[in-house]
Design an enzyme around this catalytic site. Structure first.
Site, mmCIF file in Angstrom:
data_model
loop_
_atom_site.group_PDB
_atom_site.id
_atom_site.type_symbol
_atom_site.label_atom_id
_atom_site.label_comp_id
_atom_site.label_asym_id
_atom_site.label_seq_id
_atom_site.Cartn_x
_atom_site.Cartn_y
_atom_site.Cartn_z
ATOM 1 N N HIS A 68 0.741 -1.217 0.060
ATOM 2 C CA HIS A 68 0.053 0.122 -0.023
ATOM 3 C C HIS A 68 0.945 1.322 0.022
ATOM 4 O O HIS A 68 0.329 2.318 -0.135
ATOM 5 C CB HIS A 68 -1.053 0.028 1.083
ATOM 6 C CG HIS A 68 -0.154 0.146 2.598
ATOM 7 N ND1 HIS A 68 0.644 -0.714 3.184
ATOM 8 C CD2 HIS A 68 -0.139 1.696 3.309
ATOM 9 C CE1 HIS A 68 1.150 0.090 4.260
ATOM 10 N NE2 HIS A 68 0.628 1.224 4.383
ATOM 11 N N HIS A 83 1.808 6.970 0.086
ATOM 12 C CA HIS A 83 0.976 5.887 0.656
ATOM 13 C C HIS A 83 -0.399 6.080 -0.303
ATOM 14 O O HIS A 83 -1.134 6.948 -0.602
ATOM 15 C CB HIS A 83 0.658 6.953 1.887
ATOM 16 C CG HIS A 83 -0.099 6.011 2.816
ATOM 17 N ND1 HIS A 83 -1.593 5.484 2.530
ATOM 18 C CD2 HIS A 83 0.067 5.157 3.938
ATOM 19 C CE1 HIS A 83 -1.833 4.622 3.364
ATOM 20 N NE2 HIS A 83 -1.116 4.439 3.969
#
Length: 161
Positions: A68, A83
Protein backbone atom coordinates in the site's frame (compact mmCIF):
# COMPACT_ATOMS: atom_id res chain seq x y z
CA UNK A 1 26.90 27.99 3.88
CA UNK A 2 25.94 29.53 0.57
CA UNK A 3 23.00 28.01 -1.24
CA UNK A 4 21.28 26.49 1.81
CA UNK A 5 17.52 26.62 1.46
CA UNK A 6 17.81 27.66 -2.17
CA UNK A 7 17.95 24.33 -4.03
CA UNK A 8 14.57 23.51 -5.51
CA UNK A 9 13.47 20.05 -6.61
CA UNK A 10 10.39 19.40 -8.77
CA UNK A 11 8.07 16.48 -8.09
CA UNK A 12 5.47 15.16 -10.52
CA UNK A 13 2.10 13.50 -9.84
CA UNK A 14 2.30 9.75 -9.16
CA UNK A 15 -0.54 9.28 -11.68
CA UNK A 16 -2.78 11.68 -13.62
CA UNK A 17 -5.28 13.38 -11.34
CA UNK A 18 -6.08 16.38 -9.19
CA UNK A 19 -3.16 17.63 -7.10
CA UNK A 20 -3.98 19.04 -3.65
CA UNK A 21 -1.95 19.99 -0.57
CA UNK A 22 -1.57 17.12 1.91
CA UNK A 23 -3.55 19.27 4.39
CA UNK A 24 -6.66 18.41 2.32
CA UNK A 25 -6.28 14.63 2.73
CA UNK A 26 -9.29 13.36 4.75
CA UNK A 27 -7.08 11.59 7.32
CA UNK A 28 -5.57 13.49 10.27
CA UNK A 29 -2.29 11.56 10.12
CA UNK A 30 -1.66 13.25 6.77
CA UNK A 31 -3.68 16.48 7.00
CA UNK A 32 -2.15 17.47 10.34
CA UNK A 33 1.37 16.82 9.08
CA UNK A 34 2.15 14.01 11.53
CA UNK A 35 4.27 12.28 8.86
CA UNK A 36 5.50 15.49 7.27
CA UNK A 37 4.43 17.99 4.66
CA UNK A 38 3.64 17.16 1.05
CA UNK A 39 0.99 16.89 -1.59
CA UNK A 40 -1.60 14.34 -2.69
CA UNK A 41 -3.15 13.22 -5.95
CA UNK A 42 -6.80 12.28 -6.42
CA UNK A 43 -7.23 9.89 -9.36
CA UNK A 44 -10.01 9.95 -11.91
CA UNK A 45 -12.98 8.45 -10.02
CA UNK A 46 -13.86 6.37 -13.10
CA UNK A 47 -10.43 4.74 -13.48
CA UNK A 48 -10.53 0.94 -13.20
CA UNK A 49 -6.76 0.73 -12.71
CA UNK A 50 -4.04 3.03 -11.44
CA UNK A 51 -0.41 2.80 -12.40
CA UNK A 52 1.49 4.56 -9.62
CA UNK A 53 4.71 6.07 -10.97
CA UNK A 54 7.86 7.56 -9.48
CA UNK A 55 7.34 11.32 -9.07
CA UNK A 56 11.08 12.00 -9.49
CA UNK A 57 14.33 10.18 -10.24
CA UNK A 58 15.47 8.21 -7.19
CA UNK A 59 15.87 4.86 -5.50
CA UNK A 60 13.08 2.73 -4.02
CA UNK A 61 13.95 2.64 -0.32
CA UNK A 62 11.26 0.35 1.01
CA UNK A 63 8.31 -1.47 -0.48
CA UNK A 64 5.84 -2.22 2.31
CA UNK A 65 4.81 -5.90 2.58
CA UNK A 66 1.17 -4.91 2.14
CA UNK A 67 2.14 -2.98 -1.04
CA UNK A 68 0.00 0.00 0.00
CA UNK A 69 3.04 2.28 0.28
CA UNK A 70 6.67 2.71 -0.68
CA UNK A 71 9.49 5.08 0.15
CA UNK A 72 12.03 6.69 -2.14
CA UNK A 73 15.33 8.47 -1.71
CA UNK A 74 16.31 11.22 -4.13
CA UNK A 75 19.98 11.91 -4.85
CA UNK A 76 19.46 15.53 -3.75
CA UNK A 77 18.93 14.17 -0.23
CA UNK A 78 15.14 14.07 0.05
CA UNK A 79 13.30 11.04 1.44
CA UNK A 80 9.58 10.61 0.95
CA UNK A 81 6.66 8.21 1.31
CA UNK A 82 4.00 7.46 -1.29
CA UNK A 83 0.90 6.10 0.47
CA UNK A 84 -1.58 4.66 -2.04
CA UNK A 85 -5.09 5.41 -0.82
CA UNK A 86 -6.37 5.64 2.74
CA UNK A 87 -6.66 2.66 5.09
CA UNK A 88 -5.42 0.43 2.27
CA UNK A 89 -3.02 -1.39 4.60
CA UNK A 90 -6.13 -3.29 5.72
CA UNK A 91 -6.25 -5.03 2.33
CA UNK A 92 -2.97 -6.90 3.01
CA UNK A 93 -1.74 -6.37 -0.55
CA UNK A 94 -4.94 -7.43 -2.29
CA UNK A 95 -5.44 -5.29 -5.39
CA UNK A 96 -1.77 -4.20 -5.54
CA UNK A 97 0.99 -5.48 -7.82
CA UNK A 98 4.57 -4.27 -7.30
CA UNK A 99 6.37 -3.56 -10.56
CA UNK A 100 9.85 -2.89 -9.12
CA UNK A 101 11.88 -4.09 -6.13
CA UNK A 102 13.45 -2.31 -3.19
CA UNK A 103 16.80 -0.82 -4.16
CA UNK A 104 15.83 -0.20 -7.79
CA UNK A 105 16.92 3.18 -9.20
CA UNK A 106 14.04 4.64 -11.22
CA UNK A 107 13.37 7.71 -13.33
CA UNK A 108 10.40 10.04 -12.95
CA UNK A 109 7.40 8.37 -14.59
CA UNK A 110 8.64 4.80 -14.06
CA UNK A 111 5.70 2.56 -13.06
CA UNK A 112 6.17 1.37 -9.47
CA UNK A 113 2.82 -0.21 -8.57
CA UNK A 114 -0.31 -1.39 -10.40
CA UNK A 115 -3.52 -0.90 -8.43
CA UNK A 116 -6.95 -2.40 -9.06
CA UNK A 117 -8.76 0.88 -8.41
CA UNK A 118 -12.20 -0.63 -9.05
CA UNK A 119 -11.65 -3.34 -6.38
CA UNK A 120 -10.27 -0.83 -3.85
CA UNK A 121 -13.24 1.49 -4.32
CA UNK A 122 -15.59 -1.54 -3.99
CA UNK A 123 -13.86 -2.23 -0.65
CA UNK A 124 -14.75 1.32 0.40
CA UNK A 125 -11.24 2.80 0.12
CA UNK A 126 -10.51 6.41 -0.76
CA UNK A 127 -7.79 6.40 -3.44
CA UNK A 128 -6.31 9.82 -2.69
CA UNK A 129 -2.56 9.21 -2.63
CA UNK A 130 -0.35 11.36 -0.38
CA UNK A 131 3.31 12.01 -1.19
CA UNK A 132 4.86 13.01 2.12
CA UNK A 133 8.35 14.30 2.91
CA UNK A 134 9.00 12.30 6.05
CA UNK A 135 12.30 13.88 7.09
CA UNK A 136 11.28 17.40 8.12
CA UNK A 137 14.91 18.52 8.48
CA UNK A 138 15.43 17.96 4.72
CA UNK A 139 12.64 20.26 3.51
CA UNK A 140 12.33 24.00 4.00
CA UNK A 141 9.06 24.38 2.08
CA UNK A 142 6.70 22.69 -0.38
CA UNK A 143 4.92 24.74 -3.02
CA UNK A 144 1.99 22.63 -4.26
CA UNK A 145 0.78 23.27 -7.81
CA UNK A 146 -2.93 22.54 -7.31
CA UNK A 147 -5.26 21.35 -10.03
CA UNK A 148 -5.52 18.65 -12.66
CA UNK A 149 -2.14 17.29 -13.70
CA UNK A 150 -0.63 14.72 -16.01
CA UNK A 151 2.57 12.76 -15.29
CA UNK A 152 4.77 15.31 -17.05
CA UNK A 153 3.37 18.27 -15.05
CA UNK A 154 4.94 19.57 -11.85
CA UNK A 155 2.84 18.72 -8.79
CA UNK A 156 5.09 20.38 -6.19
CA UNK A 157 8.30 22.35 -5.98
CA UNK A 158 10.30 21.48 -2.87
CA UNK A 159 12.84 23.89 -1.44
CA UNK A 160 15.50 21.93 0.41
CA UNK A 161 16.59 22.93 3.90
Amino acid sequence: MFGLGKKKVEFHPVFPGAVVPVTEVPDPVFSQGMLGTGYAVNPDPQADELVVCAPIDGTIGKMFKTLHAFTMHVDSGVDFLVHIGLDTVELHGEGFTALVETGTHVSAGTPIMRVDAKALRAAGKNLITPVVFTEKVQVKSVDVHEGDAMLEDVAATVTLA
